[in-house]
Design a protein around this motif. Structure first.
Motif, mmCIF file in Angstrom:
data_model
loop_
_atom_site.group_PDB
_atom_site.id
_atom_site.type_symbol
_atom_site.label_atom_id
_atom_site.label_comp_id
_atom_site.label_asym_id
_atom_site.label_seq_id
_atom_site.Cartn_x
_atom_site.Cartn_y
_atom_site.Cartn_z
ATOM 1 N N UNK A 77 38.776 48.523 33.765
ATOM 2 C CA UNK A 77 38.861 48.425 35.764
ATOM 3 C C UNK A 77 39.595 47.302 36.012
ATOM 4 N N UNK A 78 41.012 47.255 35.940
ATOM 5 C CA UNK A 78 42.481 46.501 35.555
ATOM 6 C C UNK A 78 42.401 44.975 37.086
ATOM 7 N N UNK A 79 42.026 45.919 38.079
ATOM 8 C CA UNK A 79 42.304 44.879 39.004
ATOM 9 C C UNK A 79 40.884 44.029 38.233
ATOM 10 N N UNK A 80 40.161 43.922 38.214
ATOM 11 C CA UNK A 80 38.991 43.587 38.519
ATOM 12 C C UNK A 80 39.333 42.010 37.162
ATOM 13 N N UNK A 81 39.965 42.928 35.932
ATOM 14 C CA UNK A 81 39.987 41.743 35.127
ATOM 15 C C UNK A 81 41.219 40.724 35.515
ATOM 16 N N UNK A 82 42.670 40.974 35.603
ATOM 17 C CA UNK A 82 43.401 40.490 36.519
ATOM 18 C C UNK A 82 42.749 39.134 37.715
ATOM 19 N N UNK A 83 41.621 39.597 38.772
ATOM 20 C CA UNK A 83 41.047 38.624 39.166
ATOM 21 C C UNK A 83 40.171 37.955 38.461
ATOM 22 N N UNK A 84 39.262 37.872 37.855
ATOM 23 C CA UNK A 84 38.792 37.532 36.434
ATOM 24 C C UNK A 84 39.362 36.368 35.486
ATOM 25 N N UNK A 85 40.637 36.718 35.174
ATOM 26 C CA UNK A 85 41.753 36.388 34.029
ATOM 27 C C UNK A 85 42.059 35.068 35.219
ATOM 28 N N UNK A 86 42.507 35.313 36.684
ATOM 29 C CA UNK A 86 42.647 34.016 36.939
ATOM 30 C C UNK A 86 41.956 32.699 37.900
ATOM 31 N N UNK A 87 40.173 33.569 37.549
ATOM 32 C CA UNK A 87 39.249 32.818 38.554
ATOM 33 C C UNK A 87 38.491 31.598 36.805
ATOM 34 N N UNK A 88 38.785 32.450 35.830
ATOM 35 C CA UNK A 88 38.449 32.103 34.545
ATOM 36 C C UNK A 88 39.581 31.555 33.899
ATOM 37 N N UNK A 89 40.447 31.379 34.176
ATOM 38 C CA UNK A 89 41.744 29.640 33.838
ATOM 39 C C UNK A 89 41.424 28.899 32.805
ATOM 40 N N UNK A 90 40.559 28.018 33.882
ATOM 41 C CA UNK A 90 40.032 26.728 32.485
ATOM 42 C C UNK A 90 39.752 27.563 31.023
ATOM 43 N N UNK A 91 38.927 28.288 31.420
ATOM 44 C CA UNK A 91 38.036 28.749 30.023
ATOM 45 C C UNK A 91 39.376 29.469 29.234
ATOM 46 N N UNK A 92 39.936 30.121 30.121
ATOM 47 C CA UNK A 92 41.046 31.225 28.942
ATOM 48 C C UNK A 92 41.791 30.298 28.218
ATOM 49 N N UNK A 93 42.308 29.381 29.236
ATOM 50 C CA UNK A 93 43.852 28.333 28.532
ATOM 51 C C UNK A 93 45.127 29.080 28.845
ATOM 52 N N UNK A 94 45.175 29.902 29.348
ATOM 53 C CA UNK A 94 46.268 30.719 29.513
ATOM 54 C C UNK A 94 46.422 32.107 28.684
ATOM 55 N N UNK A 95 45.867 32.451 28.139
ATOM 56 C CA UNK A 95 45.641 34.157 27.815
ATOM 57 C C UNK A 95 44.473 34.573 28.809
ATOM 58 N N UNK A 96 44.896 36.155 28.305
ATOM 59 C CA UNK A 96 44.940 36.829 29.110
ATOM 60 C C UNK A 96 43.489 37.318 29.068
ATOM 61 N N UNK A 97 42.265 38.358 29.482
ATOM 62 C CA UNK A 97 41.404 39.110 29.161
ATOM 63 C C UNK A 97 41.466 40.082 28.934
ATOM 64 N N UNK A 98 41.121 40.664 27.969
ATOM 65 C CA UNK A 98 42.126 42.229 27.437
ATOM 66 C C UNK A 98 39.928 43.755 28.001
#
Ligand code: FAD
Length: 506
Positions: free
Chosen positions: A229-250
């Motif tokens: 579900x790529x739409x959810x992944x892209x949304x959550x990637x932004x929401x968790x940008x602080x934890x992800x430090x610029x990385x993507x969700x796979x």
């Protein structure tokens, strides 16, 4: 018992480990694993193996454990709420990539002489063997179509399992507020420079964000099996940008799901025995699915070695494993309900929230946690009591004064006359729980009583917390005096304002 031929359905951790142990214990027996997927093509990211499991694997099969530990990554644990972070040292948990775990288990199974057959879906009933081990996972056909009395309970929350391509420093629990509601991650690093990112939310938030629509799309006929579900992944990637430090969700077949807890009345029938997720599951928040499957394998092979026939071996296996599995399922259920209601607790300072997290299922009491994380517990106690703790911990907690709605109480056991509520619920967040909360709202305080057993006491403490958080009315919970440590944990965790030990209630 002499076995000539054994068939194992499913090449997950449970099936592969059972096959290896079976072959090591019965070198003359032909052991074959039937797995529908291809070697190396697994779903999922990392799994955690706790210290207790490592000890059991060390006793059963030190070679395999050595390689798993070598492939795993140790990490501490942090809880992050906004910019507040609390860390707990925990170097006894290792995170292993599921691919790596399976690769190690495949190698060791083959080394022991097990034959592995990949790429075809089989049926337990069609396998020609003296013994059939059905380790065919949570969706087990064997269980669904057999006389095992299987039942599945579906959780209320929604979660998805994804990953990211960098190793977090620690396991991280972090809620993030969005315009739709709160999403929470349970993320942990594992070998190979990656991290698992499991994200959960409640049904309403999931709908408001439009994920009911993306879920339906990702499950529509014709969608490639491996699609996420790529739409959810892209949304959550932004929401968790602080934890992800610029990385993507796979993603990897990543779609929103509701957790399914499997239980069975019996684990065997004829020459077939269920093992691992096919027999039972326990909510992911206690990280125990792989552990249970591998510990089942150890117990099954031991029972087969000790008993005179298959029936006796299956009975021994179930007798040994069922209490441990049911205990864990009980803990997992409490943990699941706690996480499903997690956002309501975000008003607590992060150290007290960590104590609430540790004690959520009733198996890590404050007096034990204080040895693991003395600084965290000390701060939480200061936040709770307004001064540094001293003397015996439980006595100190019960002795703290409280000011509530302009009323002053000299300690947590001085309880005024309150409206009585009787609670014999299983789930404080059920419709019956709603009724009790609505009743509490019409009072200026409730004393919650109920059955005397510890499980019932822990449940009414959860109900008290729900009432406190949703209505703000004063709560007191009644329990036997011998449960004073549980009462102290609940006070520090914000589950209740006051407590009544039953001698005092008389
Ligand atoms: C979100 C999430 C997080 C988790 N996190 C953790 C964690 O941190 N730690 C942990 O220990 N566990 C964790 N788990 C649980 C863990 O993944 C499983 O519990 C574990 O893999 C169970 O092992 P198993 O061998 O019983 O089943 P599985 O690993 O599911 O293996 C079953 C195998 O059987 C095969 N199969 C099924 N039917 C057939 C058939 N008819 N013919 C041939 N092959 C078949 C499947 O392809 C599969 O390979 C998590 C699970 C979830 C959902």
């Amino acid at each position: 018992m002499q076995l000539r031929r054994a068939a194992v359905l499913g090449g997950g951790p449970g099936g592969l480990y059972a096959a290896r142990l079976l072959k090591l214990a019965n070198p003359a027996c032909e052991v074959r694993v039937y797995e529908q997927g291809d070697p190396g093509s697994t779903f999922g990211f990392g799994v955690g193996l706790a210290a207790g499991t490592q000890r059991k694997l060390a006793a059963a099969d030190p070679d395999t454990l050595r390689e798993l530990v070598g492939a795993g990554l140790r990490h501490d644990m942090t809880l992050q709420v906004g910019t507040d972070i609390v860390r707990v040292h925990n170097d006894r948990l290792i995170g292993v990539a599921r691919t790596e775990l399976l690769a190690v288990l495949q190698r060791h199974a083959e080394k022991a002489g097990v034959e592995l057959e990949y790429g075809a879906r089989r049926k337990a009933a069609g396998l020609d063997a003296d013994l059939v081990v059905a380790a065919d996972g949570i969706g087990s056909d064997t269980r669904e179509n057999g006389p095992f009395g299987g039942r599945t309970d579906v959780g209320k929350g929604r979660y998805l399992w994804c990953g990211t391509d960098f190793p977090l420093e620690d396991a991280v629990f972090a809620p993030v507020g969005t315009e739709y509601g709160t999403f929470v991650t349970h993320a942990y690093p594992y070998s190979g420079g990656r991290s698992t990112f499991l994200i959960e939310t409640d049904e309403e938030t999931w709908r408001r964000a439009g994920f009911d629509v993306t879920t339906a799309e990702s499950e529509a006929p014709g969608t490639p099996f491996a699609a996420s579900d790529e739409t959810s992944l892209r949304f959550l990637e932004k929401a968790f940008a602080g934890q992800l430090r610029g990385h993507s969700l796979i993603g990897n077949r990543t779609r929103w799901q509701r957790f399914r807890t499997v239980r069975c009345d019996r684990w065997s029938s004829g020459n077939t025995v269920l093992l691992g997720d096919s027999a039972h599951t326990a909510h992911f928040s206690i990280g125990s699915g792989t552990k249970l499957a591998m510990e089942d394998a150890i117990a099954l092979v031991e029972a087969l070695g000790e008993a005179g026939d298959l029936g006796a071996a299956f009975a021994q296996y179930e007798q040994v494993r069922r209490p441990a599995v049911e205990r864990l399922q009980g803990l997992a259920r409490r943990s699941q309900l706690w996480w499903e209601s997690f956002p309501s607790r975000l008003g607590l300072p992060v150290e007290r929230l960590m104590v609430a997290y540790m004690s959520r299922a009733g198996n890590v009491p404050l007096h034990r946690f204080v040895h693991t994380a003395p600084d965290v517990v000390e701060t939480a106690l200061q936040q709770y009591g307004g001064e540094p703790p001293s003397g015996e911990l439980t006595g100190w907690v019960l002795g703290r004064p409280l000011v509530h709605g302009g009323r002053r109480f000299p300690d947590r056991t001085s309880v005024p006359a309150l409206e009585k509520l009787f609670c014999a619920l299983e789930d404080p967040w059920s419709a019956e729980g709603d009724t009790l909360v609505a009743r509490a709202k019409t009072t200026d305080g409730v004393l919650i009583s109920g059955p005397p057993d510890r499980g019932a006491v822990l449940t009414r403490l959860d109900l008290a917390e729900r009432i406190r958080l949703e209505t703000g009315v004063l709560t007191a919970v009644e329990a036997a005096a011998e449960l004073r440590d549980d009462l102290a944990d609940a006070l520090v965790s914000g589950r209740t304002d006051l407590v009544v030990r039953t001698e005092e209630a008389a």
